[in-house]
Design a protein around this motif. Structure first.
Motif, PDB file in Angstrom:
ATOM      1  N   THR A 169       0.817  -1.218   0.000  1.00 39.81           N
ATOM      2  CA  THR A 169       0.000   0.000   0.000  1.00 39.81           C
ATOM      3  C   THR A 169       0.850   1.269   0.000  1.00 39.81           C
ATOM      4  N   SER A 170       1.895   1.309   0.837  1.00 36.64           N
ATOM      5  CA  SER A 170       2.714   2.523   0.943  1.00 36.64           C
ATOM      6  C   SER A 170       3.393   2.870  -0.372  1.00 36.64           C
ATOM      7  N   TRP A 188       2.188   2.258  -3.464  1.00 38.35           N
ATOM      8  CA  TRP A 188       1.188   2.849  -4.356  1.00 38.35           C
ATOM      9  C   TRP A 188       0.763   4.243  -3.863  1.00 38.35           C
ATOM     10  N   VAL A 189       0.714   4.436  -2.548  1.00 37.32           N
ATOM     11  CA  VAL A 189       0.406   5.763  -2.003  1.00 37.32           C
ATOM     12  C   VAL A 189       1.464   6.769  -2.449  1.00 37.32           C
ATOM     13  N   THR A 248      -6.058  -3.274  -3.422  1.00 33.69           N
ATOM     14  CA  THR A 248      -4.939  -2.548  -2.829  1.00 33.69           C
ATOM     15  C   THR A 248      -4.765  -1.175  -3.459  1.00 33.69           C
ATOM     16  N   ALA A 273      -5.080   2.297  -1.558  1.00 32.52           N
ATOM     17  CA  ALA A 273      -4.005   3.286  -1.606  1.00 32.52           C
ATOM     18  C   ALA A 273      -4.557   4.661  -1.973  1.00 32.52           C
ATOM     19  N   THR A 301      -6.243   6.095   0.987  1.00 37.51           N
ATOM     20  CA  THR A 301      -5.261   6.571   1.956  1.00 37.51           C
ATOM     21  C   THR A 301      -4.605   7.872   1.504  1.00 37.51           C
ATOM     22  N   GLY A 336       0.855   3.878   5.417  1.00 35.34           N
ATOM     23  CA  GLY A 336       0.879   2.688   4.570  1.00 35.34           C
ATOM     24  C   GLY A 336       1.927   1.688   5.016  1.00 35.34           C
TER      25      GLY A 336
END
Length: 286
Positions: free
Chosen positions: A91-92, A94-95, A148, A152, A155, A234
């Motif tokens: 996730t982090s 893609w964030v 996911t 992301a 987020t 993330g």
């Protein structure tokens, strides 16, 4: 929060095998709506939404509630819990890319290298399903990758709304929108399920995902986002894979495989590498 999220895949797996995915998603919405309504009523909170925020709130509803939960439940039916936690652990990454594309942050070389490492880890996990021609698991992994990316987005672009309305109110607003939009699809699906043939374990899984995952965990997630930058939040997801793998093996959903261990090492290593502080940390413009 990490344990709540890790146990979601375990609790929901049996439900996904027995119950229609659209019915599960709708019941998650209803249960989460119930618990958040009780919290707001108890706190005597009043909701007043500025007209200019509707576009962002609708976007958060589509990504974090509608797309994320639908992709998640559909993927849960086909793939195994460890793959879900490993893919969500990116996730982090893609964030970081989403915020960069939106002009809100600039990754440095170290973070780009770490991102490549985590993506390779995901490729190792997903690619093994192709090598052994496991079509179902591969399809499930693709669904989870979609979930996911949706999460992301939820987020990366939710922080301003959380600061403005608070974690409980923001989650409740987007959840209300999802209930309204999804009702024409969800209500018939719920009534079409032959509930007398559904196991108690599957029903408990739906209740857990509704009350604890869609309700409490979503609020906790946005509460933490209020105090952390989105990429750092993330990174918290990286603690899920080992926990989920252990729970999944204990519950008999899978056995430990070499590609899973390698995926944990690559993804976990990449995320830990990206989280180390240095002078070239990602610049956040807003």
């Amino acid at each position: 929060m990490t344990f709540l999220a890790s146990f979601t895949t375990i609790a929901g797996k049996q439900a996904a095998l027995e119950v229609d995915a659209f019915a599960i998603v709708y019941l998650r919405y209803i249960l989460a709506f119930f618990i958040l309504s009780m919290i707001i009523w108890f706190r005597n909170s009043k909701l007043k939404i500025n007209r200019g925020d509707w576009k962002t709130l609708i976007f958060l509803m589509l990504t974090g509630i509608l797309l994320n939960q639908n992709f998640f439940v559909m993927g849960l039916r086909y793939t195994i819990p460890s793959h879900i936690s490993l893919i969500y652990a990116t996730t982090s990454v893609w964030v970081m890319f989403l915020r960069w594309m939106a002009g809100k942050g600039y990754p440095d070389r170290k973070q780009i290298r770490a991102s490549i490492l985590t993506i390779i880890g995901v490729a190792v996990v997903i690619g093994s399903s192709l090598l052994v021609f496991n079509r179902d698991i591969f399809i499930g992994d693709i669904y989870i990758l979609g979930a996911t990316l949706s999460w992301a987005s939820y987020t990366a672009f939710g922080k301003r709304m959380v600061h403005k309305y608070g974690p409980i109110q923001t989650t409740f607003i987007v959840l209300c929108g999802a209930v309204i939009v999804y009702s024409p699809v969800g209500i018939p699906r719920v009534f079409s399920v032959e509930w007398e043939q559904v196991s108690t374990l599957a029903i408990l899984g739906i209740v857990y995902m509704g009350l604890f995952t869609s309700g409490i965990s979503y609020v906790l997630y946005y509460y933490i986002l209020k105090h952390l930058e989105a990429p750092h939040l993330g990174l918290m997801v990286s603690a899920q894979p080992p926990t989920t793998v252990i729970l999944s093996i204990i519950c008999g959903f899978e056995i430990l495989k070499l590609n899973t261990v390698l995926g944990i090492l690559l993804i976990g290593g990449g995320l830990l590498f990206a989280s180390r502080k240095n002078s070239g940390a990602m610049t956040i413009n807003g």
